[in-house]
Design a protein around this motif. Sequence first.
Motif, PDB file in Angstrom:
ATOM      1  N   ARG A 228      37.960 -56.151  44.542  1.00  0.00           N
ATOM      2  CA  ARG A 228      36.922 -56.512  45.518  1.00  0.00           C
ATOM      3  C   ARG A 228      35.904 -55.386  45.635  1.00  0.00           C
ATOM      4  O   ARG A 228      34.693 -55.625  45.742  1.00  0.00           O
ATOM      5  N   GLY A 229      36.406 -54.168  45.584  1.00  0.00           N
ATOM      6  CA  GLY A 229      35.497 -53.031  45.636  1.00  0.00           C
ATOM      7  C   GLY A 229      34.535 -53.029  44.454  1.00  0.00           C
ATOM      8  O   GLY A 229      33.348 -52.733  44.610  1.00  0.00           O
ATOM      9  N   ARG A 230      35.031 -53.409  43.322  1.00  0.00           N
ATOM     10  CA  ARG A 230      34.164 -53.444  42.148  1.00  0.00           C
ATOM     11  C   ARG A 230      33.060 -54.481  42.322  1.00  0.00           C
ATOM     12  O   ARG A 230      31.916 -54.263  41.926  1.00  0.00           O
ATOM     13  N   VAL A 231      33.411 -55.611  42.905  1.00  0.00           N
ATOM     14  CA  VAL A 231      32.385 -56.623  43.148  1.00  0.00           C
ATOM     15  C   VAL A 231      31.307 -56.056  44.056  1.00  0.00           C
ATOM     16  O   VAL A 231      30.098 -56.176  43.787  1.00  0.00           O
ATOM     17  N   ARG A 232      31.740 -55.392  45.119  1.00  0.00           N
ATOM     18  CA  ARG A 232      30.759 -54.842  46.060  1.00  0.00           C
ATOM     19  C   ARG A 232      29.885 -53.801  45.373  1.00  0.00           C
ATOM     20  O   ARG A 232      28.662 -53.778  45.561  1.00  0.00           O
TER      21      ARG A 232
ATOM     22  N   LEU B  79      27.348 -55.266  42.920  1.00  0.00           N
ATOM     23  CA  LEU B  79      26.249 -55.899  43.645  1.00  0.00           C
ATOM     24  C   LEU B  79      25.309 -54.836  44.193  1.00  0.00           C
ATOM     25  O   LEU B  79      24.076 -54.959  44.117  1.00  0.00           O
ATOM     26  N   GLU B  80      25.890 -53.802  44.747  1.00  0.00           N
ATOM     27  CA  GLU B  80      25.072 -52.701  45.276  1.00  0.00           C
ATOM     28  C   GLU B  80      24.193 -52.120  44.168  1.00  0.00           C
ATOM     29  O   GLU B  80      22.995 -51.885  44.359  1.00  0.00           O
TER      30      GLU B  80
ATOM     31  N   TYR C   2      23.161 -53.573  41.569  1.00  0.00           N
ATOM     32  CA  TYR C   2      22.120 -54.543  41.213  1.00  0.00           C
ATOM     33  C   TYR C   2      20.988 -54.507  42.228  1.00  0.00           C
ATOM     34  O   TYR C   2      19.802 -54.370  41.866  1.00  0.00           O
ATOM     35  N   THR C   3      21.317 -54.626  43.513  1.00  0.00           N
ATOM     36  CA  THR C   3      20.264 -54.660  44.528  1.00  0.00           C
ATOM     37  C   THR C   3      19.464 -53.359  44.526  1.00  0.00           C
ATOM     38  O   THR C   3      18.233 -53.393  44.677  1.00  0.00           O
ATOM     39  N   SER C   4      20.142 -52.265  44.325  1.00  0.00           N
ATOM     40  CA  SER C   4      19.385 -51.007  44.326  1.00  0.00           C
ATOM     41  C   SER C   4      18.457 -50.963  43.118  1.00  0.00           C
ATOM     42  O   SER C   4      17.340 -50.458  43.203  1.00  0.00           O
ATOM     43  N   ALA C   5      18.903 -51.496  42.002  1.00  0.00           N
ATOM     44  CA  ALA C   5      18.031 -51.535  40.828  1.00  0.00           C
ATOM     45  C   ALA C   5      16.826 -52.426  41.089  1.00  0.00           C
ATOM     46  O   ALA C   5      15.701 -52.130  40.657  1.00  0.00           O
TER      47      ALA C   5
ATOM     48  N   GLU D 113      21.210 -56.448  32.835  1.00  0.00           N
ATOM     49  CA  GLU D 113      22.517 -55.820  32.647  1.00  0.00           C
ATOM     50  C   GLU D 113      23.313 -55.833  33.955  1.00  0.00           C
ATOM     51  O   GLU D 113      24.471 -56.262  34.002  1.00  0.00           O
ATOM     52  N   ARG D 114      22.676 -55.409  35.024  1.00  0.00           N
ATOM     53  CA  ARG D 114      23.403 -55.285  36.286  1.00  0.00           C
ATOM     54  C   ARG D 114      23.690 -56.653  36.896  1.00  0.00           C
ATOM     55  O   ARG D 114      24.726 -56.868  37.522  1.00  0.00           O
TER      56      ARG D 114
END
Lengths: 252, 252
Positions: free
Chosen positions: A138-142, A145-146, A148-151, A163-164
């Motif tokens: 679950r941590g990996r999913v979070r 996503l983080e 990706y959004t930061s990118a 990629e992200r």
Amino acid sequence: MYEKNGARVTSGPDNLRSVPQNGPMSETVGSFGTLHLEHSSTVDRVAQELRRAVFDGELESGTPLREVALAASLGVSRPTVREALTILVAEGLATREPNRGVHVATPEVDSVRDVCAARWVLEGAGVLRWAEADESQRGRVRSTLEAYTSAVRRGASYQELNERHLAFHVSLVGLTGSPRLVAMADNLVVELKLALAQVERIRRNAHDEADNHTALLLLLEDGDTAAAHAFLRQHLIDAEDDIIDALGLSPN
Amino acid sequence: MYEKNGARVTSGPDNLRSVPQNGPMSETVGSFGTLHLEHSSTVDRVAQELRRAVFDGELESGTPLREVALAASLGVSRPTVREALTILVAEGLATREPNRGVHVATPEVDSVRDVCAARWVLEGAGVLRWAEADESQRGRVRSTLEAYTSAVRRGASYQELNERHLAFHVSLVGLTGSPRLVAMADNLVVELKLALAQVERIRRNAHDEADNHTALLLLLEDGDTAAAHAFLRQHLIDAEDDIIDALGLSPN
DNA sequence: CTCGTCATAATTGTCAGACAATCTGACAAG
DNA sequence: CTTGTCAGATTGTCTGACAATTATGACGAG
């Protein structure tokens, strides 16, 4: 004697897994962080370079990959190129026809549909297992996503966003806890990246779907796996239609 | 000169995975039914022969596969053997360690668990799609089950029973209509067959599960996909425990 | 007698060159 | 217009070789 190597093999700036194994690395000093020995063979490096070229659009879909030409261009021998090509073929990035050579794979509409159907099965299975999944998964999913959004916020390049974005989807499969399912998802992603590379020159918008994904994660965190499941399904259907639309606009 | 080929390479009768897409198919004339030309290369034949040897237990788990020895034994050149070995490695039947060669893979308990988890995802997805599946796919499920039960009645060999049993499970994945998912299931089955081959000499009972499968199909035909789904889950769990038990009895 | 070190053999990774089989395309023959 | 033939290109496979790495066994030190 093996030094007629005028042709450069090293690729762009983002050439991961490089380091031609130059003997006994002399890093004898302390403070070992996370150490990695890139035990990359020549074949691996050639394969990686070919992947990069395909994803970067340097090699259009359908381009023949001649063994002798590649060998000369990369400064390696033909058997080495041949092995690298079989890897590409196994990954679905290229197709081999007996006695006719290998060409960069052409993503057909059917194959895109199939890839999307398959990844729906894999990612859906992951989403349904959110509750029982390992906390680390679950941590990996979070975290993906983080990333990706930061990118997205940072306005990263089209390729990094892709990629992200795809990494997030793979992390959903990771919720199953099955390395093999993740490997399958990785293979599917490779094919998707191939298709997207063909579309890249048409529309390199790579529309921001960070909000969509965040919504999905929120549903999961709330424990509403059924809603997340349905949400994911719709998301994947939309993505499939998008890709096929874009693919249809670039007939050849 | 290439005819010092005393060692026979041709493999069993069940040479699947042949005939890649043969080019520009000239369907100008009529009444060509289903014609197939075995376009098998030497590498393919070597790979097939190695697979057969592994599945038949001639090559124990962990056995090193030396390139020169195989080349001499099969009457082919070392590069050919090398290519065949990379295929085996890609299929998960063997493992390659850099500069140390390739060995017949050793099925670990963890990997067996993973394979079973993955196939539960795939086969479960197929079962859930029974209603929407293509009629031809449902037909394939019925016919593979029929082939299995008839083989049981006929008292076929251990290996044929295994083959048909696993073919039934793959046909369930076929209900999804996704060639890629079926290919993934095929890969999983290959690993299962490897594990079973290791167990074979311990217990070659291959207990008759035809009734179990018939019951599963009946549930499907009745339209009770939920029950079929649950039934399949239990069936796969039992199978996993069985394999792991048997594997534990043969430590090495 | 056990342990570490070094030379030697075995094996893989890669290269070079070659030849046969097959495919492609063009051109001549019917 | 179809068929046969031929040259060129490309792959499939073979042979032979060498460098780098790993395993093996002998040998000497403690």
